[in-house]
Design a protein around this motif. Structure first.
Motif, PDB file in Angstrom:
ATOM      1  N   SER A 120       0.817  -1.208   0.000  1.00  0.00           N
ATOM      2  CA  SER A 120       0.000   0.000   0.000  1.00  0.00           C
ATOM      3  C   SER A 120       0.850   1.257   0.000  1.00  0.00           C
ATOM      4  O   SER A 120       1.910   1.306   0.622  1.00  0.00           O
ATOM      5  N   ASN A 123      -1.107   6.918   1.397  1.00  0.00           N
ATOM      6  CA  ASN A 123      -2.426   7.523   1.260  1.00  0.00           C
ATOM      7  C   ASN A 123      -3.546   6.495   1.182  1.00  0.00           C
ATOM      8  O   ASN A 123      -4.710   6.833   1.371  1.00  0.00           O
ATOM      9  N   GLU A 125      -3.644   3.584   3.088  1.00  0.00           N
ATOM     10  CA  GLU A 125      -3.731   2.757   4.294  1.00  0.00           C
ATOM     11  C   GLU A 125      -5.123   2.775   4.910  1.00  0.00           C
ATOM     12  O   GLU A 125      -5.633   1.747   5.344  1.00  0.00           O
ATOM     13  N   GLY A 126      -5.774   3.923   4.957  1.00  0.00           N
ATOM     14  CA  GLY A 126      -7.125   4.016   5.509  1.00  0.00           C
ATOM     15  C   GLY A 126      -8.129   3.212   4.689  1.00  0.00           C
ATOM     16  O   GLY A 126      -9.010   2.547   5.238  1.00  0.00           O
ATOM     17  N   PHE A 127      -7.986   3.267   3.379  1.00  0.00           N
ATOM     18  CA  PHE A 127      -8.849   2.488   2.488  1.00  0.00           C
ATOM     19  C   PHE A 127      -8.733   1.000   2.805  1.00  0.00           C
ATOM     20  O   PHE A 127      -9.740   0.319   3.024  1.00  0.00           O
ATOM     21  N   TYR A 128      -7.520   0.488   2.871  1.00  0.00           N
ATOM     22  CA  TYR A 128      -7.325  -0.935   3.148  1.00  0.00           C
ATOM     23  C   TYR A 128      -7.780  -1.300   4.561  1.00  0.00           C
ATOM     24  O   TYR A 128      -8.297  -2.378   4.798  1.00  0.00           O
ATOM     25  N   GLY A 129      -7.605  -0.377   5.509  1.00  0.00           N
ATOM     26  CA  GLY A 129      -8.064  -0.604   6.866  1.00  0.00           C
ATOM     27  C   GLY A 129      -9.565  -0.833   6.941  1.00  0.00           C
ATOM     28  O   GLY A 129     -10.048  -1.644   7.735  1.00  0.00           O
ATOM     29  N   ARG A 130     -10.327  -0.136   6.094  1.00  0.00           N
ATOM     30  CA  ARG A 130     -11.780  -0.322   6.065  1.00  0.00           C
ATOM     31  C   ARG A 130     -12.173  -1.722   5.591  1.00  0.00           C
ATOM     32  O   ARG A 130     -13.287  -2.167   5.836  1.00  0.00           O
ATOM     33  N   TYR A 131     -11.273  -2.401   4.950  1.00  0.00           N
ATOM     34  CA  TYR A 131     -11.523  -3.773   4.477  1.00  0.00           C
ATOM     35  C   TYR A 131     -10.860  -4.817   5.359  1.00  0.00           C
ATOM     36  O   TYR A 131     -10.760  -5.983   4.968  1.00  0.00           O
ATOM     37  N   ARG A 134      -4.459  -4.493   8.055  1.00  0.00           N
ATOM     38  CA  ARG A 134      -3.776  -3.653   9.044  1.00  0.00           C
ATOM     39  C   ARG A 134      -2.328  -3.488   8.638  1.00  0.00           C
ATOM     40  O   ARG A 134      -1.740  -4.333   7.988  1.00  0.00           O
ATOM     41  N   SER A 135      -1.773  -2.379   9.036  1.00  0.00           N
ATOM     42  CA  SER A 135      -0.393  -2.044   8.689  1.00  0.00           C
ATOM     43  C   SER A 135       0.576  -2.822   9.585  1.00  0.00           C
ATOM     44  O   SER A 135       0.381  -2.891  10.792  1.00  0.00           O
TER      45      SER A 135
END
Length: 136
Positions: A120, A123, A125-131, A134-135
């Motif tokens: 990722s 910018n 990271e938040g998008f993937y977090g919603r799915y 996690r980082s």
């Protein structure tokens, strides 16, 4: 605003490589501007050319999203990994990224058991977090 139902999704074709190359550059410069320096954005692609994407396309591991025949996003993947997902800035927030991620997840799960990995940009990271990603 265009409705998500106006978008089409398909495997990429060899002739899409240049459009995908240009899309990547536009996505990075448009969506990554507040997370990366001008120098980082300018050098992001390095020596990459459209032929980089031709290799992925030939492997059958790259899907595109089109709108009126124009490629507006793409995702590529390997077993166990979503490698890249980029959108044109003007379609961000329209559901294209989520649908491409769904396609990428389904493809990355083929011949793979266990957790999936995503590469990722900062910018996104938040998008993937919603799915549920996690980082690490």
């Amino acid at each position: 605003m265009t409705a998500p139902t106006d978008f089409s999704y398909r495997l990429a074709r060899r002739e899409d490589a240049e459009s995908i190359f240009i899309l990547t550059k536009l996505s990075i410069s448009g969506l990554g501007r507040s997370f990366y320096s001008s120098h980082q954005i300018e050098t992001w692609m390095g020596a990459r050319t459209p032929s980089f994407y031709e290799d992925l396309i030939e492997k059958g591991k790259l899907h595109v999203c089109t709108l009126c025949g124009r490629i507006v996003g793409f995702v590529d993947y390997e077993p166990g990994e979503i490698t890249r997902l980029f959108l044109l800035p003007d379609v961000a927030g329209m559901g294209v990224g989520g649908r491409l991620l769904e396609i990428g997840i389904a493809e990355a799960r083929r011949d793979h058991d266990g957790p999936l990995r995503v590469e990722s940009t900062l910018n996104a990271e938040g998008f993937y977090g919603r799915y549920g990603f996690r980082s690490i």
